[in-house]
Design a protein around this motif. Structure first.
Motif, PDB file in Angstrom:
ATOM      1  N   MET A   9      34.083 -33.910  50.795  1.00 57.40           N
ATOM      2  CA  MET A   9      32.672 -34.206  50.941  1.00 57.40           C
ATOM      3  C   MET A   9      32.442 -35.307  51.974  1.00 57.40           C
ATOM      4  SD  MET A   9      30.173 -34.965  47.795  1.00 57.40           S
ATOM      5  CE  MET A   9      28.442 -34.838  47.969  1.00 57.40           C
ATOM      6  N   THR A  10      33.457 -36.023  52.361  1.00 57.00           N
ATOM      7  CA  THR A  10      33.324 -37.150  53.268  1.00 57.00           C
ATOM      8  C   THR A  10      32.779 -36.745  54.635  1.00 57.00           C
ATOM      9  OG1 THR A  10      35.211 -38.147  52.165  1.00 57.00           O
ATOM     10  CG2 THR A  10      34.548 -39.110  54.239  1.00 57.00           C
ATOM     11  N   ASP A  11      33.268 -35.656  55.215  1.00 49.57           N
ATOM     12  CA  ASP A  11      32.844 -35.268  56.553  1.00 49.57           C
ATOM     13  C   ASP A  11      31.406 -34.772  56.606  1.00 49.57           C
ATOM     14  OD1 ASP A  11      36.089 -33.857  57.254  1.00 49.57           O
ATOM     15  OD2 ASP A  11      35.355 -35.893  57.505  1.00 49.57           O
ATOM     16  N   PHE A  12      30.886 -34.308  55.503  1.00 49.80           N
ATOM     17  CA  PHE A  12      29.557 -33.717  55.488  1.00 49.80           C
ATOM     18  C   PHE A  12      28.550 -34.556  54.708  1.00 49.80           C
ATOM     19  CE2 PHE A  12      32.649 -30.254  55.781  1.00 49.80           C
ATOM     20  CZ  PHE A  12      32.323 -29.795  57.043  1.00 49.80           C
ATOM     21  N   THR A  70      26.851 -38.740  53.807  1.00 43.01           N
ATOM     22  CA  THR A  70      26.601 -40.099  54.248  1.00 43.01           C
ATOM     23  C   THR A  70      26.395 -40.959  53.010  1.00 43.01           C
ATOM     24  OG1 THR A  70      25.276 -41.465  55.718  1.00 43.01           O
ATOM     25  CG2 THR A  70      24.110 -39.750  54.512  1.00 43.01           C
ATOM     26  N   GLU A  71      26.697 -42.224  53.115  1.00 44.75           N
ATOM     27  CA  GLU A  71      26.551 -43.128  51.987  1.00 44.75           C
ATOM     28  C   GLU A  71      25.380 -44.072  52.217  1.00 44.75           C
ATOM     29  OE1 GLU A  71      30.340 -45.033  51.430  1.00 44.75           O
ATOM     30  OE2 GLU A  71      31.196 -43.258  50.490  1.00 44.75           O
ATOM     31  N   PHE A  72      24.734 -44.456  51.138  1.00 41.21           N
ATOM     32  CA  PHE A  72      23.637 -45.419  51.190  1.00 41.21           C
ATOM     33  C   PHE A  72      23.625 -46.190  49.884  1.00 41.21           C
ATOM     34  CE2 PHE A  72      21.973 -41.641  49.251  1.00 41.21           C
ATOM     35  CZ  PHE A  72      21.042 -42.066  48.321  1.00 41.21           C
ATOM     36  N   ARG A  73      22.889 -47.289  49.862  1.00 42.72           N
ATOM     37  CA  ARG A  73      22.837 -48.155  48.688  1.00 42.72           C
ATOM     38  C   ARG A  73      21.506 -47.988  47.972  1.00 42.72           C
ATOM     39  NH1 ARG A  73      22.129 -53.125  46.283  1.00 42.72           N
ATOM     40  NH2 ARG A  73      24.028 -54.081  45.506  1.00 42.72           N
ATOM     41  N   MET A  74      21.583 -47.824  46.661  1.00 41.35           N
ATOM     42  CA  MET A  74      20.390 -47.691  45.827  1.00 41.35           C
ATOM     43  C   MET A  74      20.128 -49.016  45.113  1.00 41.35           C
ATOM     44  SD  MET A  74      19.082 -44.468  45.564  1.00 41.35           S
ATOM     45  CE  MET A  74      18.591 -44.214  43.874  1.00 41.35           C
ATOM     46  N   PRO A  75      18.855 -49.318  44.819  1.00 38.33           N
ATOM     47  CA  PRO A  75      18.544 -50.558  44.118  1.00 38.33           C
ATOM     48  C   PRO A  75      19.064 -50.579  42.684  1.00 38.33           C
ATOM     49  CG  PRO A  75      16.545 -49.278  44.488  1.00 38.33           C
ATOM     50  CD  PRO A  75      17.662 -48.583  45.203  1.00 38.33           C
ATOM     51  N   GLY A 112      27.890 -48.185  37.333  1.00 40.00           N
ATOM     52  CA  GLY A 112      27.167 -49.357  37.825  1.00 40.00           C
ATOM     53  C   GLY A 112      27.203 -49.570  39.327  1.00 40.00           C
ATOM     54  N   SER A 113      27.944 -48.751  40.053  1.00 44.04           N
ATOM     55  CA  SER A 113      28.020 -48.885  41.504  1.00 44.04           C
ATOM     56  C   SER A 113      26.669 -48.566  42.137  1.00 44.04           C
ATOM     57  CB  SER A 113      29.077 -47.933  42.067  1.00 44.04           C
ATOM     58  OG  SER A 113      29.060 -47.948  43.483  1.00 44.04           O
ATOM     59  N   HIS A 114      26.315 -49.294  43.175  1.00 46.14           N
ATOM     60  CA  HIS A 114      25.058 -49.054  43.885  1.00 46.14           C
ATOM     61  C   HIS A 114      25.251 -48.129  45.090  1.00 46.14           C
ATOM     62  CE1 HIS A 114      22.384 -52.097  41.969  1.00 46.14           C
ATOM     63  NE2 HIS A 114      23.565 -52.564  41.585  1.00 46.14           N
ATOM     64  N   PHE A 132      25.258 -38.268  44.632  1.00 48.84           N
ATOM     65  CA  PHE A 132      26.383 -38.584  43.765  1.00 48.84           C
ATOM     66  C   PHE A 132      26.803 -40.035  43.961  1.00 48.84           C
ATOM     67  CE2 PHE A 132      26.613 -34.045  44.526  1.00 48.84           C
ATOM     68  CZ  PHE A 132      26.867 -33.535  43.262  1.00 48.84           C
ATOM     69  N   CYS A 133      27.337 -40.625  42.918  1.00 45.39           N
ATOM     70  CA  CYS A 133      27.894 -41.969  43.007  1.00 45.39           C
ATOM     71  C   CYS A 133      29.130 -41.907  43.899  1.00 45.39           C
ATOM     72  CB  CYS A 133      28.260 -42.468  41.613  1.00 45.39           C
ATOM     73  SG  CYS A 133      29.117 -44.048  41.626  1.00 45.39           S
ATOM     74  N   ALA A 134      29.234 -42.830  44.838  1.00 43.99           N
ATOM     75  CA  ALA A 134      30.382 -42.840  45.745  1.00 43.99           C
ATOM     76  C   ALA A 134      31.643 -43.339  45.041  1.00 43.99           C
ATOM     77  CB  ALA A 134      30.083 -43.712  46.962  1.00 43.99           C
ATOM     78  N   SER A 135      31.500 -44.039  43.917  1.00 46.42           N
ATOM     79  CA  SER A 135      32.661 -44.569  43.204  1.00 46.42           C
ATOM     80  C   SER A 135      33.244 -43.591  42.190  1.00 46.42           C
ATOM     81  CB  SER A 135      32.296 -45.866  42.482  1.00 46.42           C
ATOM     82  OG  SER A 135      31.965 -46.852  43.413  1.00 46.42           O
TER      83      SER A 135
END
Length: 81
Positions: free
Chosen positions: A1-4, A6-11, A18-20, A35-38
């Motif tokens: 899923m990494t190549d397709f 992007t990651e962003f931060r949620m409040p 608990g990861s943002h 999806f949670c990146a962690s």
């Protein structure tokens, strides 16, 4: 899923770990799943994430962290209405 994706931060953090840091497809369609990146748990649809990013109350510190983390937003396609 990494190549397709992007990651962003949620409040608000992931309900499971608990990861943002969140992950969504680079297309960023309203119906794309976030999806949670962690822990890779499903969090919400992208349209719900956009709403949270725009409307959730956050502290000044949280706002600054999001601006720095989500700075790559400029390189992504514009949000859809």
């Amino acid at each position: 899923m990494t190549d397709f994706s992007t990651e962003f931060r949620m409040p608000k953090g992931c309900p499971s770990c608990g990861s943002h840091l969140m992950r969504v497809s680079k297309a960023r369609d309203p119906d794309d799943k976030v999806f949670c990146a962690s822990c890779n748990s499903y969090v919400c649809l992208y349209r719900e994430a956009e709403d949270r990013l725009d409307n959730d109350h956050k502290s000044q510190a949280e706002d600054m962290i999001e601006k720095v983390t989500n700075k790559d937003e400029r390189e992504l396609p514009p949000k859809r209405s």
